[in-house]
Design an enzyme around this catalytic site. Sequence first.
Site, PDB file in Angstrom:
ATOM      1  N   GLU A 253       0.858  -1.179   0.000  1.00  0.00           N
ATOM      2  CA  GLU A 253       0.000   0.000   0.000  1.00  0.00           C
ATOM      3  C   GLU A 253       0.893   1.227   0.000  1.00  0.00           C
ATOM      4  O   GLU A 253       1.622   1.476   0.969  1.00  0.00           O
ATOM      5  CB  GLU A 253      -0.955   0.043   1.193  1.00  0.00           C
ATOM      6  CG  GLU A 253      -1.926   1.202   1.029  1.00  0.00           C
ATOM      7  CD  GLU A 253      -2.867   1.370   2.181  1.00  0.00           C
ATOM      8  OE1 GLU A 253      -2.858   2.454   2.793  1.00  0.00           O
ATOM      9  OE2 GLU A 253      -3.611   0.421   2.483  1.00  0.00           O
ATOM     10  N   CYS A 287      -2.410   7.920   4.112  1.00  0.00           N
ATOM     11  CA  CYS A 287      -2.322   7.604   2.690  1.00  0.00           C
ATOM     12  C   CYS A 287      -3.638   7.836   1.956  1.00  0.00           C
ATOM     13  O   CYS A 287      -3.632   8.120   0.758  1.00  0.00           O
ATOM     14  CB  CYS A 287      -1.861   6.162   2.509  1.00  0.00           C
ATOM     15  SG  CYS A 287      -2.845   4.959   3.416  1.00  0.00           S
TER      16      CYS A 287
END
Length: 516
Positions: A253, A287
């Site tokens: 990720e 994120c």
Amino acid sequence: MRAQTASPDLFASLIDDVVASGSATITVSSPRTGEPHHELPRSSADDVRDAIARGRLMQVAWARAGFAHRRRVLLRAHDLLLERADQLLDLIQIESGKTRGQALEEVYQAASVTRYNALEAPRALRGRRVRGGLPLLVSTRVKYRPKGVAGVITPWNYALSLAAMDVVPALAAGCAVVQKADDQGALSILALRRAFIDAGVPEALWAVVTGEASEAGEALTDDVDYVCFTGSTATGRRIAEKAGRRLVGASLELGGKNPMLVLDDVDPARAAADAAYACFAAMGQLCVSIERIYVHRRVAGPFIAALVARLSSARLGNALDYSSDYGSLASAAQLERVRAHLDDAIEKGATVLVGGEPRPEVGPWAFAPTLLTGVTPEMRVYGEETFGAIASVYIVDSDEEAVLAANASDYGLNASVLTRSPARARRIADALAAGSVNIGEGYRGSFSSVAAPMGGIKASGLGRRNGPEGLRRFVDPVTVSHATGLMQLPRTGAEFRSLAGPFLLLARVLRAVRRA
């Protein structure tokens, strides 16, 4: 102000759990003061290899213990997380500088992930029968074998919840874990681990190491059977290359430059409140947080005015309670990154609508939530991930223009749509190039949906965490077939000749009855 539940004795106890044999340490400072807070031991490459070896031995017994045993242990850990919530909230705030409300998101997420994987693993990973290639003649089953030792590399920004999203499904699947913790989030991770150890997870099954990426991180990715990484796209590419050379799996990720589309039917004040939180929760150090806002011209004036007013009146603070709306950046390096992006944008013609300055009275690395307009492609903030307290607003004239602008990015992690029309929102969601799309929210809908896969496309990563997909990345499917003996399968040319007609007829019959 409430008393702090995380004490120096607790810090020392947790630090003792790091796998480190030498005397080397690094000083870790707290964003609340900027002063040194604790000394963290450094793990060497040998320490990492030893932890992997011990985990590999323990993993065999853990896998053989079965789903029922693992479920009981994980559900006990879930309960301990809730019992120790105040302690965990303190540690998260001390290490990250975020508010207590944003720390609460982490504790809730860690508990949700633990509960989901404890209950879902037996269903998602239970062996199953599948149709054999020759009905009645061949019987086939698929079973799942744990990969072995998973290497988990987690960042500082959401240390508790991101650790849980990778470590817990690995444990539920029957794997061991060696986790490389970022220095700034190590205490939170160690406290999370302590709850699982107290619940019955063997100590060697989940080891935590620290140290430089060039030593501890390289040793980890050299030897584990699967790699989970959360962090920058540049580092993720290097890990993917190494995993590819070793022919081991990896889930990554990575970065995001996430867009929010504000359509022309919104209530401007409500949309502004949603946008403010989506951009500046954890001061943008997430994120999936929003960095680009595309607002329709018809509502741009009242929306921007409401957003500026909301950010101007927001309360910044670092108290260990719920008195603050926003907290601090996590480190001097983060402050420098935000300043560099802001200075570059202003020099090239961007306008600061609100914020744009440090807030030293809040903390040494605090920075006011900053909203920019007039951002153009030559500015760093236009396409690079800031990962900090800056968001940019752009005015568009149509849904189509907003979608095209949102998709014109190297990243594809998260996106958000604000509108009163569910049908319109779903239509736009289908057109957005992102691994997650949130309607009427910035990121928390998909982030909290632990039964659904989470991850990115393009430069935002590979693979998925959460959901059945998040469990199955830690196992290898194994197909077991056996001939039933009802009829001998052909082995010679003569035998094939006599059975060619029946075999082709069988294929036609299966097509006619729509059997896969």
